[in-house]
Design a protein around this motif. Structure first.
Motif, mmCIF file in Angstrom:
data_model
loop_
_atom_site.group_PDB
_atom_site.id
_atom_site.type_symbol
_atom_site.label_atom_id
_atom_site.label_comp_id
_atom_site.label_asym_id
_atom_site.label_seq_id
_atom_site.Cartn_x
_atom_site.Cartn_y
_atom_site.Cartn_z
ATOM 1 N N VAL A 164 53.874 48.556 26.395
ATOM 2 C CA VAL A 164 52.465 48.504 25.987
ATOM 3 C C VAL A 164 51.785 49.834 26.303
ATOM 4 C CG1 VAL A 164 50.232 47.420 26.432
ATOM 5 C CG2 VAL A 164 52.282 46.004 26.197
ATOM 6 N N GLY A 165 52.091 50.394 27.485
ATOM 7 C CA GLY A 165 51.503 51.676 27.863
ATOM 8 C C GLY A 165 51.901 52.792 26.928
ATOM 9 N N VAL A 166 53.197 52.867 26.597
ATOM 10 C CA VAL A 166 53.687 53.910 25.689
ATOM 11 C C VAL A 166 53.061 53.751 24.310
ATOM 12 C CG1 VAL A 166 55.742 54.820 24.523
ATOM 13 C CG2 VAL A 166 55.851 54.207 26.947
ATOM 14 N N LEU A 167 52.968 52.525 23.827
ATOM 15 C CA LEU A 167 52.340 52.281 22.528
ATOM 16 C C LEU A 167 50.869 52.696 22.544
ATOM 17 C CD1 LEU A 167 53.882 48.790 21.697
ATOM 18 C CD2 LEU A 167 54.331 50.923 20.484
ATOM 19 N N SER A 168 50.176 52.433 23.650
ATOM 20 C CA SER A 168 48.759 52.792 23.734
ATOM 21 C C SER A 168 48.565 54.302 23.675
ATOM 22 C CB SER A 168 48.139 52.224 25.012
ATOM 23 O OG SER A 168 48.610 52.885 26.174
ATOM 24 N N ARG A 184 52.559 40.240 24.324
ATOM 25 C CA ARG A 184 51.347 40.079 25.117
ATOM 26 C C ARG A 184 50.690 41.444 25.314
ATOM 27 N NH1 ARG A 184 52.081 41.269 30.648
ATOM 28 N NH2 ARG A 184 54.236 41.727 31.236
ATOM 29 N N MET A 185 49.384 41.422 25.517
ATOM 30 C CA MET A 185 48.643 42.656 25.754
ATOM 31 C C MET A 185 48.439 42.843 27.253
ATOM 32 S SD MET A 185 47.196 45.421 25.034
ATOM 33 C CE MET A 185 47.287 45.379 23.249
ATOM 34 N N ASP A 186 48.928 43.954 27.764
ATOM 35 C CA ASP A 186 48.794 44.265 29.185
ATOM 36 C C ASP A 186 47.721 45.348 29.321
ATOM 37 O OD1 ASP A 186 49.025 45.112 31.820
ATOM 38 O OD2 ASP A 186 51.198 44.841 31.875
ATOM 39 N N TRP A 187 46.474 44.912 29.551
ATOM 40 C CA TRP A 187 45.368 45.880 29.610
ATOM 41 C C TRP A 187 45.489 46.795 30.811
ATOM 42 C CZ3 TRP A 187 42.848 46.860 25.451
ATOM 43 C CH2 TRP A 187 42.676 45.858 24.488
ATOM 44 N N ALA A 237 48.261 48.116 31.874
ATOM 45 C CA ALA A 237 49.151 49.198 31.437
ATOM 46 C C ALA A 237 48.396 50.188 30.551
ATOM 47 C CB ALA A 237 50.349 48.621 30.692
ATOM 48 N N VAL A 238 47.516 49.659 29.703
ATOM 49 C CA VAL A 238 46.724 50.527 28.827
ATOM 50 C C VAL A 238 45.809 51.425 29.653
ATOM 51 C CG1 VAL A 238 44.944 50.575 27.038
ATOM 52 C CG2 VAL A 238 46.813 48.904 26.911
ATOM 53 N N ILE A 239 45.147 50.844 30.655
ATOM 54 C CA ILE A 239 44.222 51.614 31.491
ATOM 55 C C ILE A 239 44.959 52.711 32.254
ATOM 56 C CG2 ILE A 239 42.703 51.468 33.511
ATOM 57 C CD1 ILE A 239 41.912 48.667 32.519
ATOM 58 N N VAL A 240 46.175 52.414 32.704
ATOM 59 C CA VAL A 240 46.943 53.380 33.487
ATOM 60 C C VAL A 240 47.518 54.486 32.606
ATOM 61 C CG1 VAL A 240 49.039 53.687 34.869
ATOM 62 C CG2 VAL A 240 47.501 51.779 35.337
ATOM 63 N N MET A 241 48.003 54.149 31.415
ATOM 64 C CA MET A 241 48.736 55.106 30.584
ATOM 65 C C MET A 241 47.849 55.840 29.567
ATOM 66 S SD MET A 241 52.224 55.102 31.093
ATOM 67 C CE MET A 241 53.070 55.237 29.517
ATOM 68 N N ALA A 242 46.969 55.108 28.895
ATOM 69 C CA ALA A 242 46.231 55.694 27.769
ATOM 70 C C ALA A 242 45.428 56.940 28.122
ATOM 71 C CB ALA A 242 45.319 54.634 27.144
ATOM 72 N N PRO A 243 44.713 56.984 29.273
ATOM 73 C CA PRO A 243 43.941 58.198 29.574
ATOM 74 C C PRO A 243 44.794 59.465 29.661
ATOM 75 C CG PRO A 243 43.245 56.399 30.993
ATOM 76 C CD PRO A 243 44.483 55.944 30.287
ATOM 77 N N LEU A 244 46.055 59.293 30.053
ATOM 78 C CA LEU A 244 46.916 60.472 30.185
ATOM 79 C C LEU A 244 47.268 61.078 28.836
ATOM 80 C CD1 LEU A 244 49.369 59.494 33.064
ATOM 81 C CD2 LEU A 244 47.419 61.032 33.134
ATOM 82 N N ALA A 245 46.981 60.354 27.755
ATOM 83 C CA ALA A 245 47.206 60.930 26.428
ATOM 84 C C ALA A 245 46.372 62.190 26.245
ATOM 85 C CB ALA A 245 46.866 59.909 25.342
ATOM 86 N N MET A 246 45.186 62.237 26.867
ATOM 87 C CA MET A 246 44.345 63.426 26.757
ATOM 88 C C MET A 246 44.980 64.617 27.461
ATOM 89 S SD MET A 246 42.227 62.069 24.859
ATOM 90 C CE MET A 246 41.323 63.584 24.586
ATOM 91 N N VAL A 247 45.793 64.320 28.484
ATOM 92 C CA VAL A 247 46.509 65.389 29.178
ATOM 93 C C VAL A 247 47.548 66.002 28.254
ATOM 94 C CG1 VAL A 247 47.999 65.951 31.126
ATOM 95 C CG2 VAL A 247 46.155 64.288 31.407
#
Length: 426
Positions: free
Chosen positions: A97-101, A230-233, A235-245
């Motif tokens: 879920v994190g990688v997809l986000s 299932r949606m693991d929010w 995982a999204v909170i932990v991984m998605a912000p690092l996309a900006m990095v």
């Protein structure tokens, strides 16, 4: 951007002969292999899947960018900490879920860029910003190369250092003396020479190669087939912000490629396409069980040294990665390349990236008598090279922004807010 054809051997859209194609593509695959399989090994994912997803992700990126950008998509180090935390708490479903986000964030940013255009980029990224950032990208990797070239299982080993320096020596020798086709693959030849040297020093274990089967289907860990969707929010909170990095690092790599090829990829095929290519690659990786991917500086270094920028060479490297992910013995053989060899080659690869940034400052005649330029370059380089990272959160929910990302943002901000002349210069 003006077309700077620096004695290019093969330009972006040039096709090599079959023999050249194989050698040049293998060279790129060897260069990215160590880092691409290291990330899943650290996290607890399947290295074969990471190799497969990097190859397919690269092909997707090249297709989306209309075969105009020679870039390789490999496992990203930026997400190691959150992925390890997610593996401990939720297992692979959370990682998926994190990688997809991360891929979705790339797609959203790509859509925004497509809507508002890229004219803002030239204002935000003049030579005084681009040059130091490119230098930081290369030099920030120096510590990783030095560790690979000195440590064995976390302890200093003189044999490792000797093999690394011998590998570096061979690679420099091949760069300086070889001509014709073999003159185009000095990195591959350096790795082969270093590997033979490492065997002589007793640093290579052939047991995994002997035990590996010839054919081994990667154990694809498909989240929506192997697990209940299932949606693991969290995982999204932990991984998605690092996309900006990684997006900021993506911009830096594009700057390097622009300088190497004399093109402006941010305009053609467009930054929105390059971001979408990265996003599609990460989404695919998440769907098959791999880690997030990003463009690789190692492969940019290979292009800088060989002056071979052909996108078809990268297509070949990606295809080899896909094939090798199914050939157990070949994959095991490549994984047996010791860190000493990779470290020795990386001394040169990462250094070439850094000197590309220096060349921008020299050729664009950036005036460092101007305090403004001095303030931007000085602070950015020390923060980036020193990896003054920003860490937010605690426990299993830590978000970390690398020194490269912070340096990139700082360079852009300082360029926008500092006056053209200091008070003492007016």
């Amino acid at each position: 951007m003006e077309q700077l054809q620096r004695d290019v051997v093969l330009d972006v859209d040039d096709r090599p002969s079959l023999g050249q194609w194989i050698g040049l593509s293998l060279q790129h695959m060897f260069s990215m292999f160590g880092s691409t399989v290291l990330v899943p090994l650290l996290v607890g994912l399947n290295p074969g899947i990471a190799l497969f997803s990097s190859g397919v992700g690269t092909l997707l990126h090249i297709m989306i960018t209309k075969r105009k950008i020679p870039a390789y998509m490999g496992s990203s180090f930026a997400f190691i900490v959150p992925m390890i935390a997610l593996m401990k708490t939720t297992g692979y479903p959370g990682v998926a879920v994190g990688v997809l986000s991360v891929g979705v964030i790339y797609m959203i940013v790509a859509a925004i860029v497509g809507a508002i255009g890229t004219d803002w980029i030239e204002k935000m990224l003049p030579p005084v910003v681009v040059g130091p950032i490119i230098m930081v990208i290369g030099l920030s990797l120096a510590g990783s190369a030095a560790q690979s070239a000195t440590l064995l299982n976390g302890k200093y080993d003189l044999r490792v250092f000797a093999v690394a320096m011998i590998t570096l020596g061979f690679t420099i020798l091949f760069n300086m003396t070889l001509r014709g086709f073999i003159g185009l693959i000095p990195i591959l030849l350096g790795i082969v020479a270093g590997y033979i040297t490492a065997v002589g020093f007793g640093l290579v274990d052939f047991t995994p190669v002997m035990q590996a089967p010839w054919f081994a289907l990667p154990a694809f860990d498909v989240p929506f087939v192997n697990y209940r969707p299932r949606m693991d929010w969290g995982a999204v909170i932990v991984m998605a912000p690092l996309a900006m990095v990684t997006i900021s690092e993506h911009l830096g790599h594009l700057m390097v490629l622009n300088e190497l090829t004399g093109r402006d990829f941010m305009k053609n095929p467009g930054l929105h396409r390059t971001l979408a290519g990265d996003g599609a690659a990460s989404i695919f990786a998440g769907l098959v069980g791999g880690p997030s991917v990003t463009s690789y500086g190692e492969n940019i270094g290979v292009m800088a040294i060989t002056r071979v920028h052909s996108v078809y060479v990268l297509i070949g490297a990606a295809s080899f990665a896909v094939v090798f992910s199914f050939v157990g013995k070949l994959s095991a053989l490549i994984q047996s390349i010791p860190g000493a060899v990779i470290g020795g080659v990386s001394f040169l690869l990462f250094g070439v990236i850094a000197t590309s940034g220096l060349r921008i400052l020299v050729e664009r005649r950036v005036n460092f008598d101007r305090k403004r330029n001095m303030m931007i370059a000085s602070s950015v380089m020390v923060i980036g090279i020193g990896d003054a990272f920003l860490q937010i959160g605690s426990g299993d929910h830590i978000v970390q922004f690398s020194g490269v990302a912070i340096a990139t943002v700082l360079a852009i901000v300082l360029n926008l807010i500092l006056p053209e002349k200091a008070a003492s210069e007016r």
